[in-house]
Design a protein around this motif. Structure first.
Motif, short mmCIF file in Angstrom:
data_model
loop_
_atom_site.label_atom_id
_atom_site.label_comp_id
_atom_site.label_asym_id
_atom_site.label_seq_id
_atom_site.Cartn_x
_atom_site.Cartn_y
_atom_site.Cartn_z
N TRP A 24 0.84 -1.19 0.00
CA TRP A 24 0.00 0.00 0.00
C TRP A 24 0.87 1.24 0.00
N ASP A 47 -1.29 -0.76 -4.25
CA ASP A 47 -2.55 -0.03 -4.19
C ASP A 47 -2.33 1.30 -3.48
N THR A 158 -9.17 4.78 -3.59
CA THR A 158 -8.15 3.74 -3.62
C THR A 158 -8.23 2.99 -4.94
N ARG A 171 -7.36 2.13 7.76
CA ARG A 171 -6.03 2.05 7.15
C ARG A 171 -5.45 3.44 6.93
#
Length: 224
Positions: A24, A47, A158, A171
């Motif tokens: 991420w 991502d 995202t 997150r």
């Protein structure tokens, strides 16, 4: 300049360690870049999670769907009591217990703090209306419970798919926790206050400041 530097760092990191190590990339609004964000998914298997600016068409499109969304309440961030410091002298333990008792008595005498407004979140998948992005996006909308004004809310996007909206917000909360040590280094340890144009001198300054910072953190952890 930060935007340009970041994506070069991502390319270099993935080039060195390979795909699948970085999962991420959690960013702030200053790094909004449609083509660069779109490259991360297919080329690096990374991502991106980033807030949306209010002047973007994607913001307008997402909030236009707010009335159709399935909103769910965001849980309050868990408050975890700090673990006791090992090897703390008994004298300091007693003094800290006395201090905490005094603070508790003062809190009891103060008027109760009004509860913070609760927030709710919903998400929509498959956005392709951001013309500079070439991958489908998932957008999470966050607002105060009972508010229908988009200007009072915020939104995340995202490149990942099928991420539960609550999980997306949780997150993103990692970002301030990660950035706080960086802020301390930058603002209070003079990590960026370079007075030389020599790369070797700058490198030595960074290394020794980080070593001093690490030593100080260890001292605080073990001796307090």
């Amino acid at each position: 300049h930060e935007d340009t530097v970041l994506w070069k760092l991502v390319d270099q990191f993935v080039g060195k360690v390979g795909r699948g190590v970085m999962k991420w990339l959690i960013l702030d609004r200053g790094f909004i870049d449609g083509p660069a964000i779109s490259r991360c998914k297919p080329e690096h298997q990374v991502d991106v999670l980033i807030p949306i600016k209010k002047n973007m068409d994607l913001w307008t499109d997402a909030w236009a769907l707010a009335a159709q969304g399935q909103w769910e309440l965001l849980p309050e961030p868990a408050t975890v009591a700090p673990a006791p410091v090992p090897q703390r002298p008994e004298k300091i333990v007693r003094r800290e217990a006395k201090r905490q008792k005094t603070l508790a008595q003062r809190r009891d005498q103060e008027p109760p703090t009004p509860p913070r407004p609760r927030q709710e979140v919903c998400a929509f998948e498959g956005f392709t209306s951001w013309s500079s992005a070439s991958v489908p996006l998932e957008v999470a909308l966050i607002r105060t419970v009972g508010s229908n004004d988009p200007n009072d809310g915020w939104a995340l996007l995202t490149t990942a798919s099928a991420v539960p909206p609550v999980r997306m917000v949780e997150r993103y909360r990692l970002r301030p926790d990660i950035e706080e040590p960086h802020r301390q280094l930058k603002c209070f340890y003079d990590l960026s206050d370079f007075r030389s144009r020599s790369l070797n001198a700058i490198t030595a300054q960074i290394v020794f400041i980080l070593l001093a910072y690490t030593l100080r953190q260890w001292q605080l952890w073990t001796l307090q």
